[in-house]
Design a protein around this motif. Structure first.
Motif, mmCIF file in Angstrom:
data_model
loop_
_atom_site.group_PDB
_atom_site.id
_atom_site.type_symbol
_atom_site.label_atom_id
_atom_site.label_comp_id
_atom_site.label_asym_id
_atom_site.label_seq_id
_atom_site.Cartn_x
_atom_site.Cartn_y
_atom_site.Cartn_z
ATOM 1 N N GLN A 29 0.849 -1.190 0.000
ATOM 2 C CA GLN A 29 0.000 0.000 0.000
ATOM 3 C C GLN A 29 0.884 1.239 0.000
ATOM 4 N N PRO A 30 0.669 2.125 -0.961
ATOM 5 C CA PRO A 30 1.498 3.336 -1.054
ATOM 6 C C PRO A 30 1.205 4.322 0.075
ATOM 7 N N TYR A 31 1.970 5.389 0.072
ATOM 8 C CA TYR A 31 1.737 6.504 0.989
ATOM 9 C C TYR A 31 0.760 7.481 0.342
ATOM 10 N N LYS A 32 0.061 8.226 1.175
ATOM 11 C CA LYS A 32 -0.921 9.182 0.661
ATOM 12 C C LYS A 32 -0.297 10.201 -0.289
ATOM 13 N N ASP A 33 0.942 10.604 -0.018
ATOM 14 C CA ASP A 33 1.567 11.602 -0.887
ATOM 15 C C ASP A 33 2.013 11.026 -2.239
ATOM 16 N N GLU A 34 1.787 9.735 -2.458
ATOM 17 C CA GLU A 34 2.110 9.121 -3.747
ATOM 18 C C GLU A 34 0.889 8.985 -4.661
ATOM 19 N N ILE A 35 -0.275 9.384 -4.188
ATOM 20 C CA ILE A 35 -1.498 9.220 -4.973
ATOM 21 C C ILE A 35 -1.406 9.963 -6.297
ATOM 22 N N GLU A 36 -0.822 11.128 -6.305
ATOM 23 C CA GLU A 36 -0.688 11.883 -7.557
ATOM 24 C C GLU A 36 0.111 11.095 -8.602
ATOM 25 N N LYS A 37 1.204 10.470 -8.186
ATOM 26 C CA LYS A 37 2.017 9.644 -9.100
ATOM 27 C C LYS A 37 1.214 8.436 -9.593
ATOM 28 N N ILE A 38 0.431 7.862 -8.708
ATOM 29 C CA ILE A 38 -0.386 6.696 -9.055
ATOM 30 C C ILE A 38 -1.369 7.059 -10.157
ATOM 31 N N VAL A 39 -2.049 8.175 -9.977
ATOM 32 C CA VAL A 39 -3.040 8.634 -10.950
ATOM 33 C C VAL A 39 -2.349 8.983 -12.275
ATOM 34 N N LYS A 40 -1.295 9.771 -12.195
ATOM 35 C CA LYS A 40 -0.583 10.242 -13.397
ATOM 36 C C LYS A 40 -0.054 9.086 -14.238
ATOM 37 N N ASN A 41 0.373 8.017 -13.577
ATOM 38 C CA ASN A 41 1.007 6.903 -14.279
ATOM 39 C C ASN A 41 0.100 5.689 -14.466
ATOM 40 N N ASN A 42 -1.181 5.830 -14.130
ATOM 41 C CA ASN A 42 -2.162 4.760 -14.316
ATOM 42 C C ASN A 42 -1.670 3.445 -13.704
ATOM 43 N N ILE A 43 -1.452 3.484 -12.410
ATOM 44 C CA ILE A 43 -0.920 2.344 -11.675
ATOM 45 C C ILE A 43 -2.014 1.765 -10.789
ATOM 46 N N SER A 44 -2.112 0.440 -10.756
ATOM 47 C CA SER A 44 -3.019 -0.251 -9.829
ATOM 48 C C SER A 44 -2.271 -0.463 -8.519
ATOM 49 N N ILE A 45 -3.011 -0.427 -7.418
ATOM 50 C CA ILE A 45 -2.344 -0.502 -6.116
ATOM 51 C C ILE A 45 -3.053 -1.450 -5.161
#
Length: 167
Positions: A29-45
């Motif tokens: 599970q990522p950190y909350k401050d990584e959500i922007e990177k997740i969205v930008k790069n279309n990553i499943s988590i």
């Protein structure tokens, strides 16, 4: 399936920025401050925390998740008995798409009895989940599970260290 699993968001971003266009999944599970990177790069988590789920729900963008079920180690994952509750909470957020469910077999190289109990617990969670959502991915086996528990493959496996020839 064409999906790659990695441990961190930074690893996923590196692969995406190297030109990989197919699915990338972050196990931890990522950190909350990584959500922007997740969205930008279309990553499943992978997710298992209520507070992290709530942060995802604040976004407008679609975010694909796999729910981590804690079947043994006690460090990460939701309690299997909470599977339905957690899925119902996730379904409150229209942008959160539940694609999968998974667990980690912590002792698949050492303890047949313990691993079998983990798989029984996971199977109950999978059945509970299937009552509420269509699951694209179900996975429990990393390297030692692949080698020692062929009944644990479901429809996805996560080879890691065995890719290097270790057993």
């Amino acid at each position: 399936f064409d999906i790659v699993a990695v441990a961190t968001v930074d690893e996923a971003c590196f692969i995406r920025n190297s030109g990989y266009q197919k699915e990338i999944f972050v196990l931890n599970q990522p950190y909350k401050d990584e959500i922007e990177k997740i969205v930008k790069n279309n990553i499943s988590i992978g997710i298992s925390s209520n507070s992290f789920l709530e942060e995802l729900g604040k976004r407008e963008e679609i975010i694909k998740v796999h729910i981590e079920i804690g079947t043994g180690m006690g460090r990460t994952g939701i309690n299997p008995a909470r599977t339905k509750e957690y899925i119902l909470k996730a379904k409150e957020y229209s942008n959160v798409i539940i694609e999968g469910i998974y667990t980690h077999l912590s002792s698949a190289d050492l303890d047949v009895e313990y691993t079998s109990k983990q798989l029984e617990s996971f199977e109950r969670a999978v059945n509970d989940a299937k009552e509420l959502v269509d699951l694209k991915y179900i996975h429990s086996s990393a390297s030692n599970g692949i080698l020692n528990f062929p009944n644990s493959y479901y429809n996805l496996v996560r080879p890691g260290i065995i890719l290097y020839g270790y057993e």
